[in-house]
Every structure is written in C-alpha cells, then in structure tokens.
Write a protein that holds these residues in place. Structure first.
Motif, short mmCIF file in Angstrom:
data_model
loop_
_atom_site.label_atom_id
_atom_site.label_comp_id
_atom_site.label_asym_id
_atom_site.label_seq_id
_atom_site.Cartn_x
_atom_site.Cartn_y
_atom_site.Cartn_z
N ILE A 17 -5.51 -1.61 8.53
CA ILE A 17 -5.75 -0.98 9.83
C ILE A 17 -7.23 -0.79 10.07
O ILE A 17 -7.75 -1.06 11.17
CB ILE A 17 -5.02 0.38 9.91
N GLN A 18 -7.95 -0.33 9.03
CA GLN A 18 -9.37 -0.04 9.21
C GLN A 18 -10.18 -1.30 9.50
O GLN A 18 -11.16 -1.27 10.25
CB GLN A 18 -9.94 0.67 7.98
N LYS A 19 -9.77 -2.43 8.96
CA LYS A 19 -10.46 -3.69 9.25
C LYS A 19 -10.41 -3.98 10.75
O LYS A 19 -11.43 -4.35 11.37
CB LYS A 19 -9.81 -4.84 8.48
N VAL A 20 -9.24 -3.78 11.34
CA VAL A 20 -9.10 -3.99 12.78
C VAL A 20 -9.89 -2.93 13.55
O VAL A 20 -10.54 -3.22 14.57
CB VAL A 20 -7.62 -3.96 13.18
N ALA A 21 -9.84 -1.69 13.06
CA ALA A 21 -10.56 -0.60 13.72
C ALA A 21 -12.07 -0.85 13.71
O ALA A 21 -12.76 -0.61 14.72
CB ALA A 21 -10.25 0.73 13.04
N ASP A 22 -12.59 -1.35 12.60
CA ASP A 22 -14.03 -1.65 12.52
C ASP A 22 -14.42 -2.70 13.54
O ASP A 22 -15.46 -2.58 14.22
CB ASP A 22 -14.39 -2.14 11.11
N GLU A 23 -13.59 -3.71 13.68
CA GLU A 23 -13.87 -4.77 14.65
C GLU A 23 -13.83 -4.21 16.07
O GLU A 23 -14.69 -4.54 16.91
CB GLU A 23 -12.85 -5.90 14.49
N TYR A 24 -12.83 -3.37 16.34
CA TYR A 24 -12.68 -2.82 17.69
C TYR A 24 -13.86 -1.92 18.04
O TYR A 24 -14.49 -2.08 19.10
CB TYR A 24 -11.37 -2.05 17.81
N TRP A 25 -14.17 -0.96 17.16
CA TRP A 25 -15.21 0.03 17.49
C TRP A 25 -16.60 -0.58 17.48
O TRP A 25 -17.52 -0.02 18.10
CB TRP A 25 -15.12 1.22 16.54
N SER A 26 -16.78 -1.73 16.85
CA SER A 26 -18.09 -2.39 16.90
C SER A 26 -18.39 -2.95 18.28
O SER A 26 -19.55 -3.24 18.61
CB SER A 26 -18.15 -3.53 15.87
N GLU A 27 -17.34 -3.09 19.09
CA GLU A 27 -17.50 -3.66 20.44
C GLU A 27 -17.25 -2.65 21.54
O GLU A 27 -17.36 -2.97 22.72
CB GLU A 27 -16.55 -4.85 20.61
N SER A 78 -1.50 -1.00 13.24
CA SER A 78 -0.85 0.17 12.65
C SER A 78 0.65 -0.01 12.54
O SER A 78 1.25 0.30 11.51
CB SER A 78 -1.15 1.42 13.49
N LEU A 79 1.26 -0.52 13.60
CA LEU A 79 2.71 -0.70 13.58
C LEU A 79 3.12 -1.67 12.48
O LEU A 79 4.13 -1.47 11.80
CB LEU A 79 3.19 -1.19 14.95
N ASP A 80 2.32 -2.72 12.30
CA ASP A 80 2.61 -3.68 11.24
C ASP A 80 2.44 -3.05 9.86
O ASP A 80 3.30 -3.20 8.97
CB ASP A 80 1.70 -4.90 11.37
N GLU A 81 1.32 -2.37 9.67
CA GLU A 81 1.01 -1.80 8.35
C GLU A 81 1.94 -0.64 8.01
O GLU A 81 2.38 -0.51 6.86
CB GLU A 81 -0.45 -1.36 8.28
N PHE A 82 2.24 0.21 8.98
CA PHE A 82 3.16 1.32 8.70
C PHE A 82 4.56 0.81 8.39
O PHE A 82 5.27 1.37 7.54
CB PHE A 82 3.20 2.29 9.89
N THR A 83 4.97 -0.25 9.07
CA THR A 83 6.27 -0.86 8.77
C THR A 83 6.28 -1.39 7.33
O THR A 83 7.24 -1.18 6.59
CB THR A 83 6.57 -1.99 9.76
N GLY A 84 5.19 -2.03 6.95
CA GLY A 84 5.09 -2.51 5.57
C GLY A 84 5.14 -1.37 4.58
O GLY A 84 5.80 -1.47 3.52
N PHE A 85 4.48 -0.28 4.88
CA PHE A 85 4.47 0.88 4.00
C PHE A 85 5.87 1.48 3.86
O PHE A 85 6.28 1.90 2.77
CB PHE A 85 3.49 1.92 4.54
N MET A 86 6.60 1.54 4.96
CA MET A 86 7.95 2.11 4.91
C MET A 86 8.93 1.23 4.16
O MET A 86 9.80 1.72 3.43
CB MET A 86 8.46 2.36 6.34
N THR A 87 8.80 -0.07 4.32
CA THR A 87 9.76 -0.98 3.68
C THR A 87 9.37 -1.33 2.25
O THR A 87 10.23 -1.69 1.44
CB THR A 87 9.89 -2.27 4.51
N ASN A 88 8.07 -1.22 1.94
CA ASN A 88 7.59 -1.48 0.58
C ASN A 88 6.65 -0.35 0.17
O ASN A 88 5.44 -0.55 0.04
CB ASN A 88 6.88 -2.83 0.50
N PRO A 89 7.19 0.85 -0.03
CA PRO A 89 6.34 2.02 -0.30
C PRO A 89 5.61 1.91 -1.63
O PRO A 89 6.13 1.38 -2.61
CB PRO A 89 7.34 3.18 -0.31
#
Length: 408
Positions: free
Chosen positions: A397-407, A376-387
């Motif tokens: 973010i969701q790709k990482v979330a899917d991996e996390y919640w699957s385990e 999230s910190l990486d993606e939100f930073t990208g969104f703020m600097t390249n809106p």
C-alpha cells in the motif's frame, strides 16, 4: 434487475436511450451500484413531481465504475447515477463530467434541510457537485436473538466487546462479519485504526503518516490477533452478511445506518431481531469516540440529455417530503432535520451521537485517494485470506501511496 460485468452491453443500451423518444420525458434514467428498492421510491416522486426513476442496478463495483466512465466517453450518460464522495468525485469534477449543484445546496442549507458539515463533503474548489441520497453514521448491528439466547449484554467498551466475542466463539458463532474484495475489505482497518487513534487515521488519508509506521503495524497486529482468535466470518464467503446474521451464523456487522433496509430484505425486524450500538474505542485512552460517516451521492452527468430533469430530481430528493419517505422505506436516519425518522433504533442512536464525546470521520472508501484505495482493498484482502506478518501488505500500500503523494 441486478447486473454484473456480463450485462455491461445491456445496461449501455438502456442508458443510451436517455432522452430518446421511446421513453417518457418524465422517466429519469438512473444507474446505481446500490441494491435499494428505487422502484418503490419512484412511486413517491411520481406522485409528488411527476418524475419516475428508471433504474438499472449493478452488483459488481468494478463493472459499475467501468460502465459509468464508458458512458461519459460515449456521450450516452444516464440522467442520474450513484457515486462516491472524496477522490472518486474529485476525479470526475476535474474532467468536467458532472453537473454543478451549488444553487441546489445554497437553497437546501438556507431552508434548513441539510447541515453545512454535509455540504463540505460535496464541495470541491468552493463549488458543490452531486447531492446526497443519504448520510449515514456507522454503528455495530447485532443479533438480538443470539445475544438473548446467550445472555449477552450490549458492550460499551472494547474489552467488553471482545469478551462477548469470546463467548460467541465458544458457542460456534462468528462474532463479526468481514469480507474481502471491493468494496468491503477496508472495514476492519478503518475501525481499528480510527478506534486506536483517529488522528493517525486522518494522517494516513492526507499522506502525513505512512502505512508502514509502527503505529499502523500495531493496528494490523490487533487485526491479526482477532483473526487468530476466530472472531471473523470467512472473508471469502459468497453468502451475504444479512443472510449470515439471519441464520445466526454471525452475530455482529459494522455498517452505516443504510444497512437497515438490507436487513429488512431477509425478514429481520428492527428492535426485535436486531439492534445497534456505537462501536467502542480500541484505545480506552482516546478522549473521543470516532464514528465513521458516509454519504451516498446522486450525480448528474454534465452532458446528459436528461441533465435538467436529473437536477430537478436531485433537488426534490433533498426535501422534507422525499427524505421522510426515504427514511420510511429504508429505515435509516434522514439527513434532513425537518423530515421524520421511521426507526426507533436510529432515533436513539441519533440522540446518542449528539454527545460531544463522539467525533465523525469520513469512511475509508471515500477518504482514501483512489489509487491508494484500490491497493488497500487488494492488500487487505490478501491479509484476511492469508493472515500473517502485516508488513508486506502495508509495504504494498505504501508503495502506491508514495507514488500518489509525490504528484499531489
């Protein structure tokens, strides 16, 4: 001293001396990522329990976390260190790296020094770990000088706050501070999501909602609209928010009540130069007004040579005298109801927050599981600097979330 990645070995040497004959037995080795004046507070504990803090400061969050984890592996951990609740603490507990504090918590609750609701934030599998330095509600800090000069009233609704923002933009002042990177890139996502639908926010934290859901995309589009209207300071600026508000380059900063002491460091006085107000709901139809809550834990490493000294200090820090002294120094609200609050601004906001219309939720930094937070910190930073289109960032973010919640 404030330390970055380049100073890692220096701090490791300091922390490695914990329990050595070269240090006084009453000097507690303390490693922190906070910029607060622990040397000043140490004088209070020295007078009261004859224990002094020997602090080493980290300015870089990634370097700080790397050092703490390295110290556990080398068995040269400090006697006390600051950390975060939520998944970050759960990870340390699961590895048996921090000392249990259940006995300390049971006594503190029984003595009326802290509430059960705060205890819950420190409870993992029915036991408590670490103790709080502070428990802070989030507010919107505002520059009273700028508001007065422009004839602005403190807003009570989102529409009123955006009207204030429009006036500030016309005056050449950034309405709101924001920052990319670790740790602050989450701030406006947190505010906008909870202020739209606090249940949606909680569902994201538990994996019951997806970052790519239409409701979340709409939140991001609100953020994008605010960005396009010039509401935010430069997210890549290296100038601290407190300096920007001091120089009247920015007018409002959302943070926890701990930030008062940071404003003090640049000479801004509570009630004269700055005030606070509750952050309004984005969605006026939401029946409750969400307030983010954060707590700063102090943890004792299980295998530290100063384990018992660290636990002694932790228990003292929760007491009435320590919390009164901490509030007087920091200017924030003490979590101990038997302690005395030093700042009138926070006495007022504390009374305001007792209204049942306010509901409290855990800050994003602690509520989000660690891998999701990092993404999230990486993606939100990208969104703020390249809106632009928010979906690519949310998909990341969701790709990482899917991996996390699957385990989990």
């Amino acid at each position: 001293m404030v330390l970055g990645a380049a100073a890692l070995m220096t701090v490791a040497t300091v922390a490695g001396c914990a329990g050595s004959t070269s240090a006084s037995s009453s000097d507690l080795q303390f490693v922190t990522d906070k910029s607060w004046d622990f040397e000043k507070f140490s004088a209070v504990s020295k007078d009261d329990i004859d224990v002094s803090l020997d602090p080493a400061y980290y300015a870089d969050q990634n370097a700080f976390q790397a050092f703490i984890k390295q110290s556990f592996r080398s068995n040269k951990a400090p006697g006390l260190f600051t950390w975060h609740t939520g998944s970050s603490l759960e990870d340390l507990v699961s590895e048996g790296l921090v000392a249990e504090t259940t006995d300390i918590w049971e006594k503190a609750v029984a003595d009326g020094n802290i509430s059960e609701s705060v205890k819950d934030l420190y409870t993992i599998d029915g036991k408590q770990y670490c103790t709080p330095i502070s428990v802070d509600d989030w507010v919107m800090y505002y520059d009273k000088r700028t508001f007065s000069e422009l004839g602005l009233e403190v807003p009570t609704t989102w529409d009123e706050m955006t009207a204030v923002a429009d006036t500030l933009v016309d005056a050449g002042i950034a309405p709101f501070w924001n920052s990319g990177g670790n740790p602050w890139a989450f701030v406006w996502f947190q505010i906008l999501t909870a202020g739209t639908d606090v249940e949606l926010y909680n569902d994201l934290m538990s994996g019951d909602a997806k970052f790519t859901d239409p409701e979340v995309v709409e939140v991001m589009n609100v953020w994008l609209d605010m960005k396009e209207k010039g509401y935010f300071s430069d997210p890549g600026s290296k100038t601290p928010g407190e300096t920007q508000i001091k120089d009247q380059e920015v007018a409002m900063i959302p943070f926890g009540t701990w930030y008062a002491s940071t404003l003090d460091t640049v000479g801004l006085e509570s009630g004269t130069d700055w005030g606070v107000f509750p952050i309004p709901n984005v969605n006026p139809d939401q029946e409750v007004t969400p307030v983010a809550i954060e707590t700063a834990p102090a943890c004792v490493p299980e295998k530290s040579a100063q384990r018992e000294l660290g636990l002694e200090y932790s228990e003292w820090w929760m007491g009435t005298e320590a919390q009164t002294a901490w509030s007087e120094q920091q200017g924030n609200l003490p979590f101990n109801p038997n302690a005395t609050a030093a700042t009138e601004e926070f006495q007022k906001i504390g009374e305001e927050y007792t209204d049942p219309k306010y509901t409290f939720y855990l800050r994003y930094y602690e509520a989000a599981p660690a891998p999701i937070l990092t993404s999230s910190l990486d993606e939100f930073t990208g969104f703020m600097t390249n809106p632009g289109d928010p979906m690519p960032y949310l998909e990341g973010i969701q790709k990482v979330a899917d991996e996390y919640w699957s385990e989990h």
